[in-house]
Each structure stands twice: as structure tokens, then as C-alpha cells.
Write an enzyme that holds these catalytic residues in place. Structure first.
Site, PDB file in Angstrom:
ATOM      1  N   GLU A  65       4.342 -11.088  -6.274  1.00  0.00           N
ATOM      2  CA  GLU A  65       3.271 -11.197  -7.269  1.00  0.00           C
ATOM      3  C   GLU A  65       3.667 -10.660  -8.641  1.00  0.00           C
ATOM      4  OE1 GLU A  65       2.396  -7.250  -5.101  1.00  0.00           O
ATOM      5  OE2 GLU A  65       3.374  -9.164  -4.707  1.00  0.00           O
TER       6      GLU A  65
ATOM      7  N   GLY B  87       0.824  -1.203   0.000  1.00  0.00           N
ATOM      8  CA  GLY B  87       0.000   0.000   0.000  1.00  0.00           C
ATOM      9  C   GLY B  87       0.855   1.248   0.000  1.00  0.00           C
TER      10      GLY B  87
ATOM     11  N   HIS C  30       7.929  -7.798  -3.591  1.00  0.00           N
ATOM     12  CA  HIS C  30       6.635  -8.167  -4.179  1.00  0.00           C
ATOM     13  C   HIS C  30       6.759  -9.490  -4.949  1.00  0.00           C
ATOM     14  CE1 HIS C  30       4.344  -4.427  -3.394  1.00  0.00           C
ATOM     15  NE2 HIS C  30       5.546  -3.884  -3.377  1.00  0.00           N
TER      16      HIS C  30
ATOM     17  N   CYS D 175       5.208  -6.200   1.581  1.00  0.00           N
ATOM     18  CA  CYS D 175       5.588  -4.792   1.579  1.00  0.00           C
ATOM     19  C   CYS D 175       4.923  -4.059   2.746  1.00  0.00           C
ATOM     20  CB  CYS D 175       5.260  -4.155   0.225  1.00  0.00           C
ATOM     21  SG  CYS D 175       6.120  -2.588  -0.063  1.00  0.00           S
ATOM     22  N   TYR D 176       3.942  -3.187   2.493  1.00  0.00           N
ATOM     23  CA  TYR D 176       3.261  -2.514   3.604  1.00  0.00           C
ATOM     24  C   TYR D 176       2.653  -3.539   4.554  1.00  0.00           C
ATOM     25  CZ  TYR D 176       0.090   0.467   6.232  1.00  0.00           C
ATOM     26  OH  TYR D 176      -0.568   1.115   7.254  1.00  0.00           O
TER      27      TYR D 176
ATOM     28  N   LYS E 138     -10.662 -11.311 -15.771  1.00  0.00           N
ATOM     29  CA  LYS E 138     -10.745 -11.408 -17.229  1.00  0.00           C
ATOM     30  C   LYS E 138      -9.920 -12.568 -17.778  1.00  0.00           C
ATOM     31  CE  LYS E 138     -12.318  -9.093 -20.915  1.00  0.00           C
ATOM     32  NZ  LYS E 138     -13.674  -8.524 -21.010  1.00  0.00           N
TER      33      LYS E 138
ATOM     34  N   ASP F 222     -16.710 -11.536 -22.612  1.00  0.00           N
ATOM     35  CA  ASP F 222     -17.545 -11.853 -21.448  1.00  0.00           C
ATOM     36  C   ASP F 222     -18.903 -12.414 -21.849  1.00  0.00           C
ATOM     37  OD1 ASP F 222     -15.451 -10.888 -19.924  1.00  0.00           O
ATOM     38  OD2 ASP F 222     -16.313  -8.891 -19.718  1.00  0.00           O
TER      39      ASP F 222
END
Length: 529
Positions: free
Chosen positions: A187, A63, A185, A90-91, A385, A243
Site C-alpha cells: 500500500e 499491526g 507493504h 505484514c502482521y 478526503k 467538505d
């Protein structure tokens, strides 16, 4: 849940508490790619506490705030009452340290970008994972950092498991309580072993199985839809986009002839797109599709309108009007299907709490009159998505349909600058088709994130044979991006651009000049309107 479903894909789940990181949704996507279901809640959402009572693990996002500031976002007490593994990123790591009695200070050297962390203690999270070894023979990981604060004192029970030159406590752990903190991070793709680290946390430490797979998701949705609608009739606005196409395939698999799709052809689609939609769903799959040829109504509504927002509203409102007209003809319809996906749900939740900075308008069928008395069925509302695309692949939908670039809801209406006319739309359709054809032929289509042609309502002089002609101008646009928040113009080969330009000018009477847009985002946007 229906007892006939073989795998309960929600039985093991991860809670992700969002502290405002731009990467929070990316964390969730990585968790799901590993095969584990997860949901995102704001750190202070009341609904998160109830969700936390039945989870296998908790991830705290990064964050933009500093835990050293007053009134900074904190970790709710109920998180520690769950006794499940916790991973702070992180945060999230700094908030953990601060909450549990450690100390966090502003770093004298900030770390943004590539860093190498040395693993300084054996631990469950990093065991046997490393990218290289340093001169001292320590295993090292190549990671991505983005922080201005750092942990300067560990909470009781914690030990340092990885360090950098400027951050002694780059990763920390209380292995007895299964609580871990990473200053980097995992991710993002720049952290080379990021997926393996998350997989270690999810599968080994949280003991989650990889049940969140396309096959299991399809099976779960099919059973859920059958339970929800029973023997009643469902209608769906089919656009041919990713979609709505996947929703149509899922509903057809679940309820067959209880589904009727309404395809409103607004005359602002790409070349032959309407015929392709009908061929895929009506002819090949046997889906009941009503095609409404409404080109003349849309062009009439757009006459003399130049403002982009007015064009969007006219197109959206007329779509709803026509859809409503057709829906009322289906007397036994009780359900309206929509292609709502998980980011829409997250944004709606943020909007309801007033925490969202920007809420985009979605082009799925919304705002239908209350007196239609239709209940909603939203088969994709748990999916990102990329997950929707994987379901489309799993069900055998055409690759070109499922993996096509984003196409705006108003279609060519916002790729024709100013007033929309049939002449302009017909010219643009053909020029855009040549551009996309050549991108595919040269294996460039999947290398760019979005590519299209824009029609400029100005005329430029051209020399055709021995004569001079004043004809229209189009601009090609191609960008590369990860998140569509920022983008760079695609550096397509000059020979390729030359070929596309020559084909458009030679094959389309009415276009005399082709430009290439070399604007990045920011300052430009991806679309021109």
C-alpha cells in the site's frame, strides 16, 4: 437502492480487518483508487462478521503486535468460512500462518525500509510483475518492509512465492484456496509495484470490477439523498472548506431549491474568502445561501481571551448559536446536512469501543440542540478526503477551493497568537494573501502540504526611510507531510522568501519583520496554537 441508479457501487466490496497498523486507512484508499469499494473494521468488531457475509475479498492489515505474544490479536474463524480470497499484509500474513498451523518467530535480522524480494515460484499474484532481475535471473520486486517477526514454517497447502536474504517466506500463497500473505507493504508508494499487486488481487483474484468512480459515486449519492429527504427542506452550514463545499454542490444537484445554506462569516476568514464563497455558490451555481455577517459578535466574544482552547470553544459555541438562530427562521427545514467523512466515522467507532488513542475534535456542525428536531443527512460519510476532492473536481468546483491547504475551523482565530483583535486579523489576512499569492505564482503551492502566516502580538523595531518604527511581526509557515502526523519544514528557496518578506513589509503598514518557521513536527505542531 434506487432502481434507477445504473451501477450499484456497493455490490462488490472488500472487508479490511484492522490490526492497528498506521497504514490501514492507506490500504483502503489504495483499494478505492483502483475502483473497488471497501470498509475498515477492527479485527474484533462484532459488526465485521455480518459485513463479511457479502464481500468479494478480505484484506488483513499490518499491526504493531507480535503473534508470538499472549493475547495477541487473531483472525476470527468466520473469515475462513466466507471462502473468498484473503490477502494478509505484514502482521496479517503472520497471523494467517499462525492461525493455519504454521510458525512465526522473532527474526534475527529485522527489516525496516527498502528491501528486494526475489520471486521464487510462479503465482497468480505476481505473474509478469517485477522491477528488475538478480544475478541468478530471478524476477525481483523493490518493496517496503517493516517487521521484527517472520514466518518460519508454512501452514499445510501453502508455498513460498517470494524471499529475501533474511526472510525466506517473504510472500506465501495457497493458490487453491486463494489465500495470500505478503511480509512487505504493497500500500505504500515505496513498494514500486504495490498498486499493480493490489490491483491483481482485487480485479483478477477477487473478480471485482472498477465501479467505485467519481461519476458513479455522485450518481449514487444524488439518488440516495433524493430517497432520504423526499420533498423536505435541508439546511447546511457552508464554510467554504472542501467538505462543506462538495456537500453543497451534491445537495444542490440532488434537490435544488430544497437546500438552504447558512454561511456564517466570523470575520476570521482569509482575504475576500466570504465574497468568493458567495460568488461560487450563490451567483454561479444558483445555490440558496444566507450570509450572516457576524464579525462583530465573534470579536466581542474573543475580547481579553488569550488561551487557545478557550478561543476554540468561544468560536465553536458562538458558531452553533448563530447557526441555530438562522436555522430556526427556516420553518420548513427537516434535515441538517453535515460534511462528515469516513475517517470521522472510523474514529467515532473506535471511540465508542474505547480503542481510539486520540480523537480529534471535528469542526463540522455538531452539538446542535436536540429541540431543533432535525434529522441528519451526511452525503460524504463513506468517503476519504482525497475522494471528496475528486468529486469536487468532477462537479467543476473551483480548483483553488477544492485543492486548498487545510484551514482550521476557528480560522485566523488560532493563527493570531493570544487575544484576537480586528487590527491583527486585518494585517494577518493581507500578509497571508501575499504569501499564498507568491506560492501559487512560483508553482510552489502544490509542492507543500500546508502553508500559512502567523501573527505575533509583539512589536519589533524597523527602519522605514529615515525613521524608526515599532511594528508587528509575522511568521511564515510551510510544511511537507504525507499524513500530517509528522512533517518537515519546507525548504523554500531563499530568493522566494526574500521576495515574500519584502512584499509584506513594503505593502502592509503595520508589519516591520517577517520570520520563517523551521520547526518540524515533532517536536512542534503544524499550527502554532
Amino acid at each position: 437502492m434506487n432502481s434507477s441508479v445504473a451501477t450499484d457501487i456497493h455490490s462488490q466490496r472488500i472487508l479490511i480487518l484492522d490490526y492497528g497498523s498506521q497504514y490501514t486507512q492507506l490500504i483502503a484508499r489504495r483499494v478505492r483508487e483502483i475502483g473497488v469499494y471497501c470498509e475498515i473494521f477492527s479485527w474484533d468488531a462484532e459488526t465485521a462478521q455480518a459485513y463479511a457475509q457479502n464481500v468479494s475479498g478480505i484484506i488483513l492489515s499490518g499491526g504493531p503486535e507480535s503473534v508470538t505474544s499472549e493475547d495477541t490479536p487473531h483472525i476470527p474463524d468466520y473469515i475462513f468460512a466466507t471462502s473468498v480470497p484473503i490477502l494478509g499484509i505484514c502482521y496479517g500474513m503472520q497471523a494467517l500462518a499462525n492461525k493455519l498451523g504454521g510458525e512465526v518467530s522473532e527474526a534475527s535480522e529485522r527489516e525496516f525500509g527498502f528491501a528486494q524480494v526475489s520471486i521464487v515460484q510462479n503465482n497468480h499474484l505476481f505473474s509478469d510483475l517485477y522491477d528488475n532481475k538478480n544475478q541468478q535471473g530471478q524476477a525481483c520486486l523493490d518493496v517496503w518492509m517493516s517487521h521484527g517477526d517472520k514466518v518460519t514454517k508454512l501452514p499445510q497447502g501453502f508455498s513460498t512465492i517470494a524471499s529475501t536474504n533474511s526472510a525466506q517466506h517473504a510472500a506465501i500463497a495457497d493458490e487453491d484456496k486463494r489465500i495470500y500473505g505478503l511480509q512487505f507493504h504493497p500500500e505504500v508508494t515505496h513498494t514500486k509495484k504495490g498498486k499493480e499487486i493490489l490491483e491483481r488481487f482485487l480485479k483478477d483474484i477477487c473478480q471485482c470490477k472498477a465501479n467505485w468512480t467519481p461519476t458513479n459515486i455522485i450518481e449514487d449519492i444524488v439518488h440516495s439523498v433524493r430517497d432520504q429527504v423526499g420533498s423536505e427542506h435541508v439546511i447546511l452550514g457552508l464554510s467554504g472548506g472542501v467538505d462543506s463545499s462538495v456537500v453543497a454542490a451534491l445537495l444542490h444537484k440532488a434537490i435544488g431549491q430544497q437546500l438552504t445554506c447558512i454561511f456564517v462569516d466570523n470575520g476570521l476568514l482569509r482575504l475576500h474568502e466570504g465574497d468568493q464563497v458567495m460568488q461560487t455558490f450563490s451567483q454561479h451555481m444558483g445555490v440558496k445561501v444566507i450570509r450572516v455577517d457576524a464579525e462583530h459578535r465573534f470579536l466581542a466574544a474573543l475580547k481579553n481571551i488569550n488561551d487557545p482552547e478557550q478561543k476554540r470553544k468561544k468560536i465553536g459555541n458562538l458558531f452553533i448559536e448563530i447557526f441555530e438562530e438562522e436555522a430556526r427562521k427556516i420553518k420548513d427545514a427537516r434535515w441538517l446536512a453535515q460534511g462528515t467523512i469516513y475517517p470521522d466515522v472510523i474514529e467515532s467507532a473506535a471511540a465508542s469501543t474505547g480503542k481510539a488513542h486520540l480523537i480529534k475534535s471535528h469542526h463540522n456542525v455538531g452539538g446542535l440542540p436536540d429541540d431543533m428536531e432535525l434529522s441528519l443527512v451526511e452525503p460524504l460519510r463513506e468517503l476519504f478526503k482525497d475522494e471528496v476532492r475528486r468529486l469536487g473536481d468532477e462537479m467543476g468546483l473551483p480548483y483553488e477551493m477544492i485543492h486548498r491547504h487545510p484551514f482550521p475551523g476557528p480560522g485566523l482565530g488560532v493563527r493570531i497568537l493570544g487575544e484576537v483583535k480586528k487590527e491583527y486579523a486585518d494585517l494577518l489576512r493581507r500578509a497571508d494573501n501575499i504569501f499564498i499569492q507568491e506560492l501559487r505564482k512560483h508553482d510552489l503551492y502544490d509542492q507543500v502540504s500546508q502553508a500559512f502566516t502567523v501573527f505575533l502580538p509583539v512589536k519589533s523595531v524597523g527602519v522605514m526611510g529615515d525613521g524608526r518604527k515599532y511594528q508587528y511581526v509575522v511568521s511564515l509557515r510551510a510544511v511537507e507531510t504525507i499524513d500530517f502526523m509528522t512533517a518537515r519544514w519546507a525548504h523554500l528557496p531563499y530568493d522566494f522568501l526574500d521576495l515574500v518578506s519584502r512584499r509584506i513589509i513594503n505593502e502592509i503598514d503595520g508589519i516591520s519583520r517577517v520570520a520563517y518557521d523551521i520547526s518540524g513536527k515533532p517536536p512542534a505542531t503544524i499550527e502554532w496554537e
